[in-house]
Scaffold this motif. Structure first.
Motif, mmCIF file in Angstrom:
data_model
loop_
_atom_site.group_PDB
_atom_site.id
_atom_site.type_symbol
_atom_site.label_atom_id
_atom_site.label_comp_id
_atom_site.label_asym_id
_atom_site.label_seq_id
_atom_site.Cartn_x
_atom_site.Cartn_y
_atom_site.Cartn_z
ATOM 1 N N GLY A 101 40.384 26.808 34.919
ATOM 2 C CA GLY A 101 40.886 25.540 34.408
ATOM 3 C C GLY A 101 42.175 25.695 33.620
ATOM 4 N N ALA A 102 42.280 26.755 32.818
ATOM 5 C CA ALA A 102 43.495 26.992 32.042
ATOM 6 C C ALA A 102 44.681 27.265 32.955
ATOM 7 N N ALA A 103 44.482 28.067 33.999
ATOM 8 C CA ALA A 103 45.571 28.359 34.938
ATOM 9 C C ALA A 103 46.003 27.084 35.663
ATOM 10 N N ALA A 104 45.048 26.240 36.018
ATOM 11 C CA ALA A 104 45.381 24.969 36.673
ATOM 12 C C ALA A 104 46.171 24.078 35.713
ATOM 13 N N ALA A 105 45.714 23.986 34.467
ATOM 14 C CA ALA A 105 46.395 23.145 33.471
ATOM 15 C C ALA A 105 47.804 23.660 33.178
ATOM 16 N N ASP A 106 47.982 24.973 33.228
ATOM 17 C CA ASP A 106 49.290 25.583 32.973
ATOM 18 C C ASP A 106 50.207 25.512 34.190
ATOM 19 N N GLY A 107 49.665 25.037 35.331
ATOM 20 C CA GLY A 107 50.460 24.953 36.553
ATOM 21 C C GLY A 107 50.683 26.294 37.225
ATOM 22 N N LEU A 108 49.871 27.281 36.861
ATOM 23 C CA LEU A 108 50.053 28.640 37.374
ATOM 24 C C LEU A 108 48.928 29.102 38.296
ATOM 25 N N LEU A 109 48.023 28.197 38.633
ATOM 26 C CA LEU A 109 46.888 28.585 39.467
ATOM 27 C C LEU A 109 47.314 29.150 40.820
ATOM 28 N N PRO A 110 48.280 28.553 41.536
ATOM 29 C CA PRO A 110 48.671 29.152 42.825
ATOM 30 C C PRO A 110 49.146 30.602 42.690
ATOM 31 N N ASP A 111 49.932 30.898 41.645
ATOM 32 C CA ASP A 111 50.381 32.278 41.430
ATOM 33 C C ASP A 111 49.196 33.204 41.151
ATOM 34 N N CYS A 112 48.265 32.718 40.346
ATOM 35 C CA CYS A 112 47.093 33.529 40.003
ATOM 36 C C CYS A 112 46.242 33.810 41.235
ATOM 37 N N LEU A 113 46.039 32.807 42.067
ATOM 38 C CA LEU A 113 45.223 32.995 43.275
ATOM 39 C C LEU A 113 45.912 33.914 44.273
ATOM 40 N N LEU A 114 47.221 33.832 44.364
ATOM 41 C CA LEU A 114 47.967 34.726 45.243
ATOM 42 C C LEU A 114 47.856 36.167 44.746
ATOM 43 N N THR A 115 47.949 36.358 43.445
ATOM 44 C CA THR A 115 47.799 37.695 42.873
ATOM 45 C C THR A 115 46.373 38.204 43.052
ATOM 46 N N LEU A 116 45.388 37.322 42.898
ATOM 47 C CA LEU A 116 43.991 37.710 43.123
ATOM 48 C C LEU A 116 43.793 38.175 44.560
ATOM 49 N N ALA A 117 44.336 37.436 45.522
ATOM 50 C CA ALA A 117 44.205 37.824 46.935
ATOM 51 C C ALA A 117 44.871 39.171 47.181
ATOM 52 N N GLY A 118 46.077 39.361 46.634
ATOM 53 C CA GLY A 118 46.776 40.641 46.801
ATOM 54 C C GLY A 118 46.032 41.789 46.154
ATOM 55 N N SER A 119 45.467 41.553 44.985
ATOM 56 C CA SER A 119 44.701 42.596 44.296
ATOM 57 C C SER A 119 43.435 42.952 45.055
ATOM 58 N N THR A 120 42.809 41.946 45.650
ATOM 59 C CA THR A 120 41.604 42.199 46.450
ATOM 60 C C THR A 120 41.952 43.077 47.648
ATOM 61 N N ILE A 121 43.062 42.751 48.331
ATOM 62 C CA ILE A 121 43.486 43.549 49.476
ATOM 63 C C ILE A 121 43.817 44.957 49.047
ATOM 64 N N ALA A 122 44.537 45.126 47.936
ATOM 65 C CA ALA A 122 44.882 46.461 47.452
ATOM 66 C C ALA A 122 43.623 47.268 47.144
ATOM 67 N N THR A 123 42.623 46.616 46.580
ATOM 68 C CA THR A 123 41.362 47.293 46.265
ATOM 69 C C THR A 123 40.647 47.705 47.551
ATOM 70 N N LEU A 124 40.574 46.800 48.519
ATOM 71 C CA LEU A 124 39.912 47.122 49.783
ATOM 72 C C LEU A 124 40.640 48.258 50.511
ATOM 73 N N ARG A 125 41.955 48.248 50.472
ATOM 74 C CA ARG A 125 42.716 49.330 51.112
ATOM 75 C C ARG A 125 42.474 50.667 50.417
ATOM 76 N N SER A 126 42.406 50.653 49.088
ATOM 77 C CA SER A 126 42.189 51.901 48.359
ATOM 78 C C SER A 126 40.800 52.473 48.650
ATOM 79 N N ARG A 127 39.831 51.607 48.893
ATOM 80 C CA ARG A 127 38.480 52.081 49.236
ATOM 81 C C ARG A 127 38.437 52.724 50.610
ATOM 82 N N SER A 128 39.307 52.278 51.500
ATOM 83 C CA SER A 128 39.271 52.813 52.880
ATOM 84 C C SER A 128 40.056 54.107 53.009
ATOM 85 N N ASP A 129 40.819 54.458 51.983
ATOM 86 C CA ASP A 129 41.604 55.712 52.049
ATOM 87 C C ASP A 129 40.769 56.932 51.773
#
Length: 129
Positions: A101-129
Protein backbone atom coordinates in the motif's frame (compact mmCIF):
# COMPACT_ATOMS: atom_id res chain seq x y z
CA UNK A 1 -6.57 -25.33 -5.89
CA UNK A 2 -9.42 -22.86 -6.43
CA UNK A 3 -9.82 -20.73 -9.56
CA UNK A 4 -8.49 -17.58 -7.88
CA UNK A 5 -5.35 -19.35 -6.66
CA UNK A 6 -4.81 -20.86 -10.11
CA UNK A 7 -5.21 -17.42 -11.72
CA UNK A 8 -2.63 -15.98 -9.32
CA UNK A 9 -0.21 -18.77 -10.15
CA UNK A 10 -0.82 -18.29 -13.89
CA UNK A 11 -0.23 -14.54 -13.56
CA UNK A 12 2.98 -15.07 -11.57
CA UNK A 13 4.16 -17.51 -14.24
CA UNK A 14 3.46 -14.90 -16.95
CA UNK A 15 5.43 -12.30 -14.98
CA UNK A 16 8.37 -14.69 -14.63
CA UNK A 17 8.30 -15.60 -18.33
CA UNK A 18 8.52 -11.93 -19.24
CA UNK A 19 11.23 -11.31 -16.66
CA UNK A 20 13.27 -14.30 -17.91
CA UNK A 21 13.04 -12.83 -21.41
CA UNK A 22 14.18 -9.43 -20.15
CA UNK A 23 10.83 -7.94 -21.13
CA UNK A 24 10.18 -5.28 -18.49
CA UNK A 25 7.19 -3.97 -20.43
CA UNK A 26 5.72 -7.49 -20.35
CA UNK A 27 6.19 -7.68 -16.58
CA UNK A 28 4.48 -4.33 -16.07
CA UNK A 29 1.79 -5.22 -18.63
CA UNK A 30 0.95 -8.44 -16.80
CA UNK A 31 0.67 -6.61 -13.49
CA UNK A 32 -1.50 -3.94 -15.17
CA UNK A 33 -3.79 -6.66 -16.53
CA UNK A 34 -4.05 -8.21 -13.05
CA UNK A 35 -4.96 -4.83 -11.54
CA UNK A 36 -7.57 -4.26 -14.25
CA UNK A 37 -9.09 -7.68 -13.54
CA UNK A 38 -8.62 -8.07 -9.78
CA UNK A 39 -7.51 -4.71 -8.37
CA UNK A 40 -4.48 -4.14 -6.21
CA UNK A 41 -5.40 -7.21 -4.16
CA UNK A 42 -4.77 -9.36 -7.22
CA UNK A 43 -1.40 -7.72 -7.86
CA UNK A 44 -0.53 -8.22 -4.20
CA UNK A 45 -1.27 -11.94 -4.54
CA UNK A 46 1.04 -12.21 -7.55
CA UNK A 47 3.78 -10.27 -5.74
CA UNK A 48 3.43 -12.53 -2.68
CA UNK A 49 3.71 -15.55 -4.99
CA UNK A 50 6.92 -14.13 -6.51
CA UNK A 51 8.38 -13.53 -3.04
CA UNK A 52 7.50 -17.09 -2.01
CA UNK A 53 9.13 -18.37 -5.21
CA UNK A 54 12.25 -16.41 -4.36
CA UNK A 55 12.32 -17.97 -0.90
CA UNK A 56 11.84 -21.49 -2.27
CA UNK A 57 10.39 -24.60 -0.74
CA UNK A 58 13.26 -25.13 1.70
CA UNK A 59 13.00 -21.74 3.40
CA UNK A 60 12.73 -22.00 7.18
CA UNK A 61 9.34 -20.95 8.50
CA UNK A 62 9.20 -17.67 10.45
CA UNK A 63 11.85 -15.80 12.33
CA UNK A 64 13.68 -14.40 9.29
CA UNK A 65 15.59 -11.20 9.97
CA UNK A 66 16.31 -8.57 7.38
CA UNK A 67 20.10 -8.66 7.17
CA UNK A 68 21.03 -6.54 4.20
CA UNK A 69 24.11 -4.34 4.69
CA UNK A 70 23.45 -0.81 3.50
CA UNK A 71 19.68 -1.35 3.17
CA UNK A 72 18.92 2.18 4.33
CA UNK A 73 21.07 3.64 1.56
CA UNK A 74 19.57 1.45 -1.18
CA UNK A 75 17.05 2.76 -3.70
CA UNK A 76 13.38 2.68 -2.68
CA UNK A 77 12.54 -0.33 -4.86
CA UNK A 78 15.48 -2.34 -3.54
CA UNK A 79 14.58 -1.57 0.09
CA UNK A 80 10.96 -2.43 -0.68
CA UNK A 81 11.82 -5.82 -2.19
CA UNK A 82 14.08 -6.74 0.73
CA UNK A 83 11.39 -5.83 3.23
CA UNK A 84 8.57 -7.44 1.25
CA UNK A 85 10.46 -10.73 0.89
CA UNK A 86 11.31 -10.60 4.60
CA UNK A 87 7.60 -10.15 5.39
CA UNK A 88 6.82 -13.16 3.20
CA UNK A 89 9.54 -15.23 4.89
CA UNK A 90 7.96 -14.40 8.24
CA UNK A 91 4.44 -15.06 6.91
CA UNK A 92 3.62 -11.49 7.94
CA UNK A 93 0.86 -10.56 5.51
CA UNK A 94 0.01 -7.39 7.47
CA UNK A 95 3.49 -5.97 6.89
CA UNK A 96 3.44 -7.14 3.26
CA UNK A 97 0.11 -5.37 2.70
CA UNK A 98 1.38 -2.21 4.40
CA UNK A 99 4.50 -2.18 2.21
CA UNK A 100 2.41 -2.79 -0.90
CA UNK A 101 0.00 0.00 0.00
CA UNK A 102 2.82 2.44 0.79
CA UNK A 103 4.53 1.78 -2.56
CA UNK A 104 1.20 2.30 -4.35
CA UNK A 105 0.55 5.54 -2.43
CA UNK A 106 4.08 6.75 -3.23
CA UNK A 107 3.51 6.01 -6.94
CA UNK A 108 6.44 3.59 -6.93
CA UNK A 109 4.64 0.25 -7.02
CA UNK A 110 5.44 -0.48 -10.71
CA UNK A 111 9.17 0.03 -10.04
CA UNK A 112 8.99 -2.16 -6.94
CA UNK A 113 7.17 -4.97 -8.77
CA UNK A 114 9.64 -4.83 -11.65
CA UNK A 115 12.53 -5.08 -9.19
CA UNK A 116 10.77 -7.95 -7.38
CA UNK A 117 10.39 -9.84 -10.68
CA UNK A 118 14.06 -9.22 -11.56
CA UNK A 119 15.21 -10.30 -8.11
CA UNK A 120 13.12 -13.47 -8.33
CA UNK A 121 14.71 -14.32 -11.69
CA UNK A 122 18.20 -13.61 -10.36
CA UNK A 123 17.51 -15.90 -7.39
CA UNK A 124 16.17 -18.69 -9.60
CA UNK A 125 19.18 -18.40 -11.91
CA UNK A 126 21.62 -18.52 -8.99
CA UNK A 127 19.95 -21.72 -7.75
CA UNK A 128 20.40 -23.40 -11.13
CA UNK A 129 24.14 -22.63 -11.29
Amino acid sequence: MNDEAQQTLDDATAVLRSAFAGDGAGVVGTFDAVVDRSGLAGAYGVAWCLAATMLGDDAPAGGAALDFPGIDQADYDTRWVARFVSACANDDADTGEALFGAAAADGLLPDCLLTLAGSTIATLRSRSD
